[in-house]
Design an enzyme around this catalytic site. Sequence first.
Site, mmCIF file in Angstrom:
data_model
loop_
_atom_site.group_PDB
_atom_site.id
_atom_site.type_symbol
_atom_site.label_atom_id
_atom_site.label_comp_id
_atom_site.label_asym_id
_atom_site.label_seq_id
_atom_site.Cartn_x
_atom_site.Cartn_y
_atom_site.Cartn_z
ATOM 1 N N PHE A 66 -5.034 34.466 56.932
ATOM 2 C CA PHE A 66 -6.166 33.551 57.021
ATOM 3 C C PHE A 66 -5.792 32.217 57.650
ATOM 4 O O PHE A 66 -6.576 31.300 57.647
ATOM 5 C CB PHE A 66 -6.760 33.314 55.619
ATOM 6 C CG PHE A 66 -7.424 34.545 55.060
ATOM 7 C CD1 PHE A 66 -8.706 34.888 55.431
ATOM 8 C CD2 PHE A 66 -6.736 35.372 54.202
ATOM 9 C CE1 PHE A 66 -9.305 36.024 54.941
ATOM 10 C CE2 PHE A 66 -7.332 36.510 53.693
ATOM 11 C CZ PHE A 66 -8.619 36.839 54.063
ATOM 12 N N GLY A 67 -4.588 32.100 58.192
ATOM 13 C CA GLY A 67 -4.251 30.851 58.844
ATOM 14 C C GLY A 67 -2.783 30.744 59.186
ATOM 15 O O GLY A 67 -1.969 31.575 58.792
ATOM 16 N N ASP A 92 -2.147 35.592 43.015
ATOM 17 C CA ASP A 92 -1.299 35.975 44.154
ATOM 18 C C ASP A 92 0.131 35.485 43.942
ATOM 19 O O ASP A 92 0.736 34.881 44.828
ATOM 20 C CB ASP A 92 -1.884 35.408 45.448
ATOM 21 C CG ASP A 92 -1.436 36.195 46.680
ATOM 22 O OD1 ASP A 92 -0.975 37.337 46.520
ATOM 23 O OD2 ASP A 92 -1.547 35.668 47.793
ATOM 24 N N VAL A 140 0.618 27.903 59.440
ATOM 25 C CA VAL A 140 1.155 26.687 58.840
ATOM 26 C C VAL A 140 2.057 26.009 59.863
ATOM 27 O O VAL A 140 2.929 26.648 60.458
ATOM 28 C CB VAL A 140 1.938 26.994 57.545
ATOM 29 C CG1 VAL A 140 2.423 25.691 56.912
ATOM 30 C CG2 VAL A 140 1.069 27.764 56.562
ATOM 31 N N ASP A 179 2.800 32.089 59.093
ATOM 32 C CA ASP A 179 1.637 32.739 59.688
ATOM 33 C C ASP A 179 1.110 33.761 58.695
ATOM 34 O O ASP A 179 1.851 34.654 58.269
ATOM 35 C CB ASP A 179 2.024 33.426 61.000
ATOM 36 C CG ASP A 179 0.815 33.690 61.887
ATOM 37 O OD1 ASP A 179 -0.312 33.484 61.406
ATOM 38 O OD2 ASP A 179 0.999 34.098 63.040
#
Length: 630
Positions: free
Chosen positions: A330-331, A454, A333, A327
Amino acid sequence: MPPRPLTTVSFTLSSLLCVLIACAHTCTSKLENFSRSYCSPFTSSPPFPFSFSSGCGHPSFQLKCDSSHSLISINNVSFSLLQFEPNSSSLRLSPHVSSPRSNNCSPLSIPVRSINLSDSPFRVSDSYCSRLYVLRSCSPPNLPNCSQCPWECKLVKNPLQLLNGCGSTRRPSSQQGCQADVLEYLDNFLKLGFQVEYDESQDSYFTNCRECKSKKGVCGFNSSDPDKRFICFMSKATLSPLWIHDDGSNRIAILWSIFTITCLLLVLLVVAAIFRSRRLRQLASEEDPTTLFLHRHRSASLLPPVFTYEELQISTNFFDPKRKIGDGGFGCVYLGQLSDHRIVAVKYLHKHHHQATAGKAFSTKSFCNEILILSSINHPNLVKLHGYCSDPRGLLLVYDYVPNGTLFDHLHGPKNLHIKGSLTWQVRLDIALQTALAIEYLHFSVKPAIVHRDITSSNIFIEKDMRVKVGDFGLSRLLVLPETTSTSSGYVWTGPQGTPGYLDPDYHRSFRLTEKSDVYSFGVVLLELVSGLKAVDQSRDKREMALADLVVSKIQMGQLCQVVDSVLVVDGEAFDGVNAVAELAFRCVAADKDDRPDSREVVEELKRIRVHMRGIRGLNNSNGVADVGL
């Protein structure tokens, strides 16, 4: 243009009639096919309420055929059906064990929790509850290790807990001798099976089925309905117009004409619906801004496969929260299984971000960016993109599923005390080298170069064999330089984005993005591997909240040993390697980007450290010291 209402109604009614007839045929044919096979305790087609076909029989009596027994599921627990007597309302069941347990607390047949038949049409027979009522352990009781096996200890002290629901049964007055090993008794008790009963009079399915069979129908239920409503499937269509009589000489000709016209109409409607559906999908694809953007930047043949929203919805069991494995901001999984049985990770990007329009735009941009980046690269230490879905209901990406969590989980997760011991210095050094190889590939083997932006321990995924894959390219940028630039250093102007604690301070100040920004982030990951500490920890002193600030100050004062992970301290042979990697990390997190090595130099230095460590371990082995994996 939407279809006319009359056409839609005709198509729906005709389809419904065909589906009902097909369902009855399916139930009947599956039962006939089963009658030619064997699945104990049945030797022919199983009678109602049992069924091996979804939608047929009673929903609580659905069976699967195992190698030796029929299996029935009650409250998501699988049982072997050992005995069934026709015209009887009782079954003898035994818990089904598909594979040996990892812990050795109890025999294999004893489940890890109480067997609960509540909210089902079954209850444990009173005679079998009585056998547990009189069961007692000899004094002193033979107890397992209660700290490791609390459930087994409870069973020894109170065997009645094995079968939930036995507490309502009246306790028998008779007693029996004590048992020296209660767990062994319970194991044999379950292997031989216990009897459950069901009450036909309280279940509407049995009443409805009797009526259905009197009409020569097949008993079943609506498997797509949450309430599993009863359905009587008629094997023959009994509908007949009032103006057709059995004694009419033209009955066969009229029926055949009606059948032919209906079939032709159905074929035409189906063909028209297929063409209309394809046209709508084509228009939707052409008008979808995400698809247009991707096709403008890359040929369709070079893009990964496109999945439909429904395919990914089914693969994740409709995005079941129990399948959520990650989590992010932006989304989420989810774990998914595609139609070809591949296990994948499905990333569901929030298309409508909760903050603002800018947030939504970034999410869509991140989606397209990740597709374009991952479709142009191929490296064993980078996650592979299997496909994507751009749909008004959501944006989805389909990746390799890496089953062993992330480096962050292994170093800092809630179970790190159990798995951190597996991160020996040699394993940590290999993780560092494989991550550096992935970064070197992005910087030097891809044209134009890619800056990940990132690199964090949360984006380094660990395989079961402890190999790594770097993922999450949502923030990545192609290092495309303006043609008018006169600088040779190579950078692009862009707003700083990344994860706190890993973000390059030089990039944060100057807004100039280079490959050295990834080197800085990787340096922080090296410090995590050396220290076992988080990149940012608000519980630390303000000046030491960032791991880079903390470790750099310790190195400058010659106090590195104060922050080395305690797991590594016991390995004296690893000390030289820890110092060398800490020195490399110190160079990677230099405040000025020009003082940092590039990713190619980082790879060479890590290879040199690994060769040196193997040489030390080989020397110790020649002196009689066992090699533990270097």
